[in-house]
Design an enzyme around this catalytic site. Structure first.
Site, PDB file in Angstrom:
ATOM      1  CG  HIS A   1      -6.036  -1.804   0.127  1.00 32.60           C
ATOM      2  ND1 HIS A   1      -5.560  -1.409  -1.111  1.00 32.60           N
ATOM      3  CD2 HIS A   1      -5.212  -1.211   1.045  1.00 32.60           C
ATOM      4  CE1 HIS A   1      -4.519  -0.609  -0.953  1.00 32.60           C
ATOM      5  NE2 HIS A   1      -4.272  -0.474   0.340  1.00 32.60           N
TER       6      HIS A   1
ATOM      7  CG  ASP B   1      -7.639  -2.412  -3.393  1.00 34.66           C
ATOM      8  OD1 ASP B   1      -8.255  -1.581  -2.690  1.00 34.66           O
ATOM      9  OD2 ASP B   1      -6.401  -2.499  -3.405  1.00 34.66           O
TER      10      ASP B   1
ATOM     11  CB  SER C   1      -0.967  -0.051   1.187  1.00 33.42           C
ATOM     12  OG  SER C   1      -1.959   0.939   1.094  1.00 33.42           O
TER      13      SER C   1
END
Length: 207
Positions: A189, A158, A107
Site C-alpha cells: 500500500h 496491497d 489512499s
C-alpha cells in the site's frame, strides 16, 4: 451548507497559465506530506496541498469511515462538496485557474479525488490516484465531457485494495469518458519511487 475551512499550503509556479496540482494526503498525513513528491513531478506546476478536516483517533482524513475499507458515504458526499467550495474560493484568493486543477491523491486522498471525478466529472482537469478504492458502492451514471486523463497506480501486494474491485472501478471510469492509464507495480500500500517516476512520465505526456 456548514462547510469548514481547510488548512492548506499554496506554492505558485510564477506562470499564470500553469496547472495546479491538488495534493491530497493519506490517513494520518497532513498538508506537508506530498509536497516533496510533487516537486519531483516538475516545478512548472502550482502546488495546493490540503489537510483533511476529519480526525480519526487524532489522524487527519478527508472523510469518515465506518471500518477498514468501509466508507461513510454520506460524509464522503458532504466532504466532496466542501472541498469543491474550498477550491473555488482559494482559486480566487491565490489567483489560479480552477479549470486547470489536477488532483494528486494517495489512499484516502485518492478516494476523495475519485469522489470528485464521479460526482463532478468535469471539475478536474485530470487526476493521479495512488492506491485508490472505489469511493461509492454504487457509482451511478456520470460522463466526463472533458475526457480528463486519469493515472491510477495499484500495488500487487496491497492488502487493503481488492484487485477485482479496482478493475471494476477502472472500467467505470473508462465508461464514464475518462482517459484512464492503469499501472500495477510490485508493491504494497505504501508509495514507491516507481509510482512517482511513472506518474511523472504520465503527467509530462498528458499535460
Amino acid at each position: 451548507m456548514d462547510y469548514q475551512p481547510l488548512k492548506y499550503i499554496y506554492k505558485a509556479s510564477g506562470n499564470p497559465e500553469a496547472y495546479t496540482l491538488l495534493l491530497l494526503h493519506g490517513t494520518g498525513g497532513n498538508e506537508h506530506d506530498l509536497i516533496p513528491l510533487a516537486e519531483d513531478l516538475g516545478t512548472q506546476y502550482n502546488f495546493l496541498s490540503v489537510r483533511g478536516n476529519v480526525l480519526e483517533h487524532g489522524m487527519p482524513r478527508f472523510f469518515k469511515r465506518l471500518g477498514m475499507g468501509v466508507f461513510d458515504e454520506q460524509d464522503l458526499a458532504f466532504r466532496t462538496e466542501e472541498l469543491i467550495a474550498f477550491l473555488k474560493e482559494v482559486a480566487v484568493k491565490e489567483s489560479f485557474d480552477p479549470a486547470k486543477i489536477i488532483a494528486l491523491g494517495y489512499s484516502n486522498g485518492a478516494n476523495i479525488a475519485g469522489s470528485l471525478l464521479v460526482t463532478k466529472p468535469d471539475f478536474l482537469a485530470g487526476a493521479i490516484l495512488f492506491r485508490p478504492m472505489q469511493p461509492f458502492k454504487l457509482l451511478g451514471n456520470f460522463v466526463s465531457n472533458r475526457n480528463s486523463p486519469v493515472f491510477l497506480s495499484s500495488g500487487d501486494q496491497d492488502p487493503t485494495v481488492i484487485p477485482a474491485a479496482t478493475e471494476g472501478y477502472t472500467s467505470a471510469l473508462i465508461d464514464g469518458g475518462f482517459d484512464v492509464s492503469v499501472v500495477t507495480i510490485p508493491a504494497g500500500h505504501n508509495l514507491t519511487r516507481q509510482d512517482v517516476q511513472m506518474a511523472a512520465e504520465w503527467l509530462g505526456k498528458s499535460f
